[in-house]
Design an enzyme around this catalytic site. Structure first.
Site, short mmCIF file in Angstrom:
data_model
loop_
_atom_site.label_atom_id
_atom_site.label_comp_id
_atom_site.label_asym_id
_atom_site.label_seq_id
_atom_site.Cartn_x
_atom_site.Cartn_y
_atom_site.Cartn_z
CG ASN A 13 8.83 42.07 -13.95
OD1 ASN A 13 8.43 42.76 -13.22
ND2 ASN A 13 8.86 41.80 -15.40
CD GLN A 46 6.63 44.99 -17.26
OE1 GLN A 46 7.35 44.51 -16.56
NE2 GLN A 46 5.60 44.50 -17.41
N GLY A 76 6.06 47.44 -9.64
CA GLY A 76 6.80 47.29 -8.16
C GLY A 76 8.14 46.65 -8.49
CG ASN A 77 9.23 42.73 -9.76
OD1 ASN A 77 9.32 42.58 -8.44
ND2 ASN A 77 8.35 41.87 -10.26
CG ASN A 159 -0.28 48.17 -11.64
OD1 ASN A 159 -0.55 48.24 -10.51
ND2 ASN A 159 0.47 47.51 -12.01
CG HIS A 161 -2.90 43.98 -9.81
ND1 HIS A 161 -1.76 43.22 -10.24
CD2 HIS A 161 -2.26 45.17 -9.77
CE1 HIS A 161 -0.98 43.69 -10.52
NE2 HIS A 161 -0.97 45.20 -10.29
CG ASN A 192 -1.61 43.91 -14.57
OD1 ASN A 192 -0.60 43.50 -15.23
ND2 ASN A 192 -1.53 45.11 -14.16
CD GLU A 210 3.81 41.84 -15.21
OE1 GLU A 210 3.88 42.91 -15.79
OE2 GLU A 210 4.69 41.67 -14.42
NE ARG A 211 -2.71 47.27 -17.84
CZ ARG A 211 -3.00 48.38 -17.14
NH1 ARG A 211 -3.91 48.98 -17.45
NH2 ARG A 211 -2.12 49.20 -16.33
N GLY A 220 5.81 42.60 -8.89
CA GLY A 220 5.75 43.37 -7.90
C GLY A 220 4.27 43.73 -7.13
#
Ligand SMILES: N[C@@H](CCC[C@H](N)C(=O)O)C(=O)O
Length: 277
Positions: A13, A46, A76-77, A159, A161, A192, A210-211, A220
């Site tokens: 990611n 990102q 997270g990542n 966020n 999920h 997401n 992912e969104r 993550g």
């Protein structure tokens, strides 16, 4: 103007990381989209922006933008890469780093083995926290999509999920259902979407659409959300190993009153400079 950046990734990611503690810049949505482009730009899932904190109790402010330019609450990542980055750049010497994000505060620890441990806070299941339109809080919600009814777990890790249990991630309809669920009208801020295969109570396989970025090699917060939803449904028991296309994360959530903890790697790829128009 010339902007210094670092390319990093957490299990594939990938991120463009920009230090706005020692540099000054303001990135517009269309500039972020152009930089994210894998053919015409630098290419990333990102953009992570490191800023001085607004709250004096915190060490930094950490902002996250998806490849489509939208600013989001958590990654997270990205949090693990952020922790590696601020130490590599000598912006801090601390091993325990407190950061403010749009989704709430995070505590990050760079371990001696180089892995990063992140206190991700408590998962929230109340539909209003995502937001998700539903009459009440329950482990699974029936959602109509493309003529079918799917049973989804919904979780906020700061966020939003949605988690769908599948027989096998290899044959899961990620490209078809991912975009339909991401923009489903019952998720007004989009969502997401995790496709979770339960291998055993301590092991899952996961793909995440992912969104704002499409399917990534790892997510993550998606791993945290899938484990939280799986534990809540009685399918999983902490700690859980999460196998993502880009590698593996360890997630601990020993009891509902405690924070969820994620442990995984963070990798620096290269440093660069780009001219902003
Ligand atoms: N890749 C991330 C999540 C990034 C934000 C997400 N796409 C959203 O829109 O909320 C992770 O590792 O958590």
């Amino acid at each position: 103007m010339l902007l210094h950046f670092t390319k990093m990734h957490g299990l594939g990611n990938d991120f463009m990381v920009v230090d706005l503690v020692t540099q000054r810049a303001r990135l517009r949505d269309e500039q972020i989209r152009q930089l994210a482009d894998r053919r015409f730009g630098i290419g990333f899932d990102q953009l992570l922006v490191v800023e001085p904190p607004r709250d004096p109790e915190m060490d930094f402010r950490y902002r996250i933008f998806n490849a489509d330019g939208s600013e989001v609450e958590n990654c997270g990542n990205g949090a693990r890469c952020f922790a590696r980055f601020v130490r590599d750049q000598r912006l801090t010497h601390k091993h325990e780093i407190h950061v403010e994000t749009a989704g709430g505060p995070l505590v990050l620890n760079v371990q001696h083995d180089g892995m990063v441990r992140v206190d991700m806070g408590r998962p929230r299941f109340n539909p209003a926290t995502l937001p998700f339109e539903a009459p009440g809080d329950q482990p699974l919600h029936a959602v109509d999509v493309d003529g079918d009814t799917l049973e989804l777990g919904v979780v906020s890790m700061g966020n939003p999920h949605a988690v769908l249990q599948v027989e096998s991630v290899d044959s899961a309809p990620v490209e078809h259902l991912g975009p339909l669920l991401e923009s489903h009208p019952r998720f007004p801020k989009r969502v997401n979407v995790g496709f979770m295969q339960v291998v055993s109570p301590s092991e899952i396989r996961l793909r995440v659409y992912e969104r704002g970025s499409g399917e990534t090699l790892a997510c993550g917060t998606g791993a945290c959300a899938a484990v939280a939803s799986g534990i809540r449904q009685g399918l999983l028991k902490s700690p859980v190993n999460v196998h993502l296309p880009g590698g593996q994360l360890s997630i601990e959530w020993p009891d509902p009153e405690s924070s969820l903890v994620m442990v995984g790697p963070a990798t620096r790829v290269f440093d660069g400079r780009v001219t902003l128009n």
